[in-house]
Design an enzyme around this catalytic site. Structure first.
Site, PDB file in Angstrom:
ATOM      1  N   ASP A 172       0.856  -1.193   0.000  1.00  0.00           N
ATOM      2  CA  ASP A 172       0.000   0.000   0.000  1.00  0.00           C
ATOM      3  C   ASP A 172       0.891   1.243   0.000  1.00  0.00           C
ATOM      4  OD1 ASP A 172      -1.733   2.064   0.626  1.00  0.00           O
ATOM      5  OD2 ASP A 172      -2.170   1.341   2.660  1.00  0.00           O
TER       6      ASP A 172
ATOM      7  N   ASN B 150      -0.075   4.477  -0.526  1.00  0.00           N
ATOM      8  CA  ASN B 150      -0.637   5.772  -0.094  1.00  0.00           C
ATOM      9  C   ASN B 150      -1.320   5.708   1.270  1.00  0.00           C
ATOM     10  OD1 ASN B 150      -2.963   4.430  -0.643  1.00  0.00           O
ATOM     11  ND2 ASN B 150      -3.758   5.882  -2.162  1.00  0.00           N
TER      12      ASN B 150
ATOM     13  N   ASP C   9      -3.842   3.952   2.509  1.00  0.00           N
ATOM     14  CA  ASP C   9      -5.298   3.847   2.697  1.00  0.00           C
ATOM     15  C   ASP C   9      -5.731   2.432   3.055  1.00  0.00           C
ATOM     16  OD1 ASP C   9      -4.959   2.515   0.335  1.00  0.00           O
ATOM     17  OD2 ASP C   9      -6.388   3.716  -0.830  1.00  0.00           O
TER      18      ASP C   9
ATOM     19  N   ASP D  10      -1.607  -0.852  -3.951  1.00  0.00           N
ATOM     20  CA  ASP D  10      -1.763  -0.016  -5.143  1.00  0.00           C
ATOM     21  C   ASP D  10      -0.512  -0.100  -6.027  1.00  0.00           C
ATOM     22  OD1 ASP D  10       0.054   1.597  -3.704  1.00  0.00           O
ATOM     23  OD2 ASP D  10      -1.613   2.598  -2.697  1.00  0.00           O
TER      24      ASP D  10
ATOM     25  N   ASP E 158      -8.638 -14.563 -18.188  1.00  0.00           N
ATOM     26  CA  ASP E 158      -9.541 -15.121 -17.184  1.00  0.00           C
ATOM     27  C   ASP E 158     -10.641 -15.959 -17.848  1.00  0.00           C
ATOM     28  OD1 ASP E 158     -10.376 -14.901 -14.303  1.00  0.00           O
ATOM     29  OD2 ASP E 158     -12.186 -14.068 -15.191  1.00  0.00           O
TER      30      ASP E 158
ATOM     31  N   GLU F  80      -6.266 -19.082 -18.456  1.00  0.00           N
ATOM     32  CA  GLU F  80      -6.826 -19.742 -17.278  1.00  0.00           C
ATOM     33  C   GLU F  80      -7.975 -20.599 -17.799  1.00  0.00           C
ATOM     34  OE1 GLU F  80      -9.365 -19.201 -13.223  1.00  0.00           O
ATOM     35  OE2 GLU F  80      -9.920 -18.282 -15.111  1.00  0.00           O
TER      36      GLU F  80
END
Ligand code: NOJ
Length: 567
Positions: A44, A46, A48, A52, A225, A289
C-alpha cells in the site's frame, strides 16, 4: 532501478546484464518464473489500507532480489470490487484506489529497466454490472443492440418468471438474474458479473482494441480469465446435475465450458499479438486460465493459440509422490504434443495456500475445512516443510513456474479470519457455507512490526495475524534457513543449472513411489524429493541446495528436496 538490478542479481553466475524485456522472439515465457501480484494485498503506497501501483513500484526491489522474470498483476481496473476486481467496469483505466494510467506507465518503465516483464489480467467472459455497456443494456429495451452485447434472454414459464435454464453460478445459486422488465441475464459467476455475448462482433472488436490499448501502454502479455467459458451453446440447454460447477468443465460437449468456438476467438487474439510483436520488436504472450479436461488443454496451446496455459493439477494434488509424478508426466506430454511448454503453480488467489493444504490430512476438503474445521488437525510445520520441498521440485521442472505473492515467504492460509471481515462473494452466495478465498489474500507482511507489518502506514483491508511479523520479508532476509532465502537461492540456481538443461529423465534407481521418493535428472542437474518421513540416500555429486539440512550421514530426511550436480 538499474541499481536494484545490479544489487539484486550480481551474484548470479553467467548473468552480468539484465535480460532485455524488449527483445523480440526470445520466448522467455517457456522457462520464466512469473510472480503473481494481487494488487489489493501486495503493498500500500498511499496509506489507505489497500495495495496499489505505487506500492508495487516501491517494492520492485524485492522482486528483483527474488530473481523473477515477470509479474502477473491481477485486475487493476476500475471496479466495484464485488469479485476482487474480476468485475471490470472500464478495461482502459486503472482503478483510482490503485492509482492512475501514469502510475502504470511508470511501473512498466521501472520493471523493464530491472529486466522484469509485466503481464496483466484480461477478463473477457464478463464485465462488471457497472460497466457502461451493462448500464446501457439494463436501460435499453428487449431486443435492442445494447442487450445483444450480453447473454440476455426471456424467461420460461407463463410469464417468463423462470430463468431460461437451470445453469448454476460458480459462486452458488442460479446463473441467471432477472432485470426489472422481466428479461434475464446470464452470469456464470456473481450476479454483478454479466456474461458477454461472444457471438456479437462488437464484443469481439472491443477486446481486440483493449489488447492494443495495453500493448501500446507497454505491457508484455495477458493472463486471460475464464478462457474456456466465452462461448455458450446457443440453444442454452439445461445441464444434467454435476458434482460442482468447476468439475462440470470435465463434461463433454458442455454448453458453456470448453466449446470449440473459443478457439476461433483465441486465434484472432494471437494474430493481434503476433502482428504487434513483429511491428514493435517486443515479446508478447498470453496465458490461459482454462479449467478444462487435461486431454482438451493442448488444443489451447496450438501454435496459433495461447503461448501457454495454467496447469491446475498441482493446485489440486495431494502431497503424494505417485500423484505428483503423474501430474508432471501429464503436463509435459500435453505441452510437448503441441510444441508448447508446461507451467507449474502451487497456489494462486483462488485456492487455500499450499503451505496450509500440505499440513492437512489427506482428502481434506480444504474449501469446507476453512469454515468447518476441525482446525486442530492442521500441522502447520509439516505443511511448511512440504511447501519448501515443493518449491525445489517446481523450480527444477522444465517449463515455467508461477509463484503467488507470499509463497516465497511460506505464508500460510489465514483460515481464522472473522466472518464479519469476509469480502469474497463466495461467502454470501454460498449462504455462509463456504468462507471463500480471502484467507489467501491477506496483505503481505514486509516488516517485523508496524500497524500492518510494513504493508502500508495505516492498517490493512484484511486483518493480518500476529504471526505474520515473523514471516515478513524483513524477518527472513539474511536468514539462510528462511523460506525467502531458499527461494532466492533456488531461482538464481535455476537460471544457471535448470534453464535449458534439457528434458526430464526419471531415475529408476532413486524414484520409488511406494516409498514416496521421486528423483529426476536434466542434463547434469538432479532433483530428488523425499515425500515421506524416512531418510533416503541422495545421488552422488555436489549438493547445490536442500530444502532441509541433510542428516549427519548425508541423507535426505523427508519431507524435503535436494538439488545435486552429478559428478
Ligand atoms: C477466475 C479468477 O481467478 C477468479 O478470482 C474470479 O473470481 C473468476 N475467474 C471470475 O472472474
Amino acid at each position: 532501478m538499474a541499481d536494484l538490478w545490479r544489487t539484486g542479481r550480481r551474484n548470479i553466475p553467467g548473468m552480468s546484464t539484465p535480460p532485455n524485456p524488449t527483445a523480440s522472439n526470445s520466448e522467455w515465457w517457456r522457462n520464466g518464473v512469473v510472480y503473481q501480484i494481487y494488487p489489493r494485498s501486495f503493498a500500500d503506497g498511499n496509506g489507505d489500507g489497500t495495495g496499489d501501483v505505487m506500492g508495487i513500484r516501491a517494492r520492485l526491489d524485492h522482486l528483483v532480489q527474488l530473481g523473477i522474470d515477470a509479474i502477473w498483476i491481477s485486475p487493476w481496473y476500475p471496479s466495484p470490487l464485488l469479485d476482487g476486481g474480476y468485475d471490470v467496469a472500464n478495461y482502459r483505466d486503472i482503478a483510482p484506489r490503485f492509482g492512475s494510467l501514469d502510475d502504470a506507465r511508470a511501473l512498466i518503465a521501472d520493471a523493464h529497466a530491472a529486466g522484469i516483464r509485466i503481464i496483466i489480467d484480461l477478463v473477457p467472459n464478463h464485465t462488471s454490472w457497472d460497466h457502461e455497456w451493462f448500464v446501457a443494456a439494463r436501460n435499453a429495451a428487449p431486443g435492442s443492440p445494447e442487450r445483444h452485447r450480453y447473454m440476455i434472454r426471456p424467461g420460461r414459464g407463463t410469464n417468463g418468471e423462470l430463468p431460461p435454464n437451470n445453469w448454476t453460478a460458480v459462486f452458488g445459486g442460479s446463473a441467471w438474474t432477472r432485470l426489472p422488465d422481466g428479461e434475464w441475464y446470464l452470469h456464470l459467476f456473481d450476479s454483478s458479473q454479466p456474461d458477454l455475448d461472444w457471438t456479437n462482433t462488437e464484443v469481439r472488436q472491443e477486446f481486440v482494441d483493449i489488447l492494443r490499448f495495453w500493448i501500446d501502454l507497454g505491457v508484455d502479455g495477458f493472463r486471460v480469465d475464464v478462457a474456456h467459458g466465452l462461448v455458450k451453446d446457443p440453444a442454452l440447454p439445461d445441464l444434467a446435475a454435476t458434482e460442482g460447477i468447476l468439475e462440470s468443465a470435465l463434461v463433454e460437449n458442455h454448453p458453456h465450458w470448453d466449446r470449440d468456438g473459443v478457439h476461433e476467438i483465441i486465434r484472432e487474439w494471437r494474430a493481434v499479438l503476433d502482428a504487434e510483436q513483429a511491428a514493435r520488436g517486443r515479446d508478447l504472450m498470453m496465458v490461459a486460465e482454462a479449467w478444462v479436461h487435461p486431454a482438451s488443454l493442448p488444443k489451447y496451446l496450438r501454435p496459433d493459440e495461447y503461448h501457454q496455459s495454467f496447469n491446475f493439477d498441482f493446485l489440486q494434488c495431494e502431497w503424494d509422490a505417485g500423484l505428483m509424478r503423474a501430474a508432471v508426466d501429464r503436463a509435459l506430454a500435453g505441452a510437448e504434443a503441441v510444441g508448447s511448454t508446461a507451467t507449474w503453480a502451487l497456489s494462486n488467489h483462488d485456492v487455500v495456500r499450499h503451505a496450509t493444504r500440505y499440513g492437512l490430512p489427506p482428502e481434506t476438503d480444504w474449501r469446507a475445512w476453512l469454515l468447518d474445521g476441525p482446525h486442530e488437525v492442521l500441522d502447520a510445520a509439516l505443511g511448511l516443510r512440504r511447501a519448501r520441498a515443493a518449491a525445489l521440485l517446481l523450480l527444477a521442472l522444465p517449463g515455467s513456474t508461477y509463484l503467488y505473492q507470499g509463497e516465497e515467504l511460506g505464508l500460510p492460509e489465514v483460515y481464522d479470519l472473522p466472518v464479519d471481515v469476509l469480502d469474497d462473494p463466495v461467502w454470501e452466495n454460498s449462504r455462509h457455507t463456504r468462507k471463500g478465498r480471502d484467507g489467501c489474500r491477506v496483505p503481505i507482511p514486509w516488516t517485523v512490526g508496524g500497524s500492518s507489518f510494513g504493508f502500508g502506514t495505516d492498517g490493512a483491508w484484511l486483518p493480518q495475524p500476529a504471526r505474520f511479523g515473523s514471516l515478513s520479508v524483513e524477518a527472513q532476509t539474511g536468514d539462510v534457513d528462511s523460506t525467502l532465502e531458499l527461494h532466492r537461492r533456488a531461482i538464481a540456481l535455476r537460471r544457471s543449472h535448470w534453464v535449458g538443461a534439457g528434458p526430464l529423465e526419471w531415475s529408476s534407481k532413486f524414484s520409488r513411489e511406494e516409498e514416496q521418493v521421486l528423483c529426476f535428472r536434466r542434463g547434469e542437474a538432479i532433483c530428488i524429493v523425499n515425500f515421506g518421513d524416512e531418510p533416503v540416500a541422495v545421488p552422488a555429486g555436489t549438493v547445490m541446495l536442500t530444502s532441509e539440512p541433510l542428516t549427519a550421514d548425508g541423507r535426505l530426511l523427508g519431507p524435503a528436496a535436494a538439488w545435486i550436480t552429478a559428478g
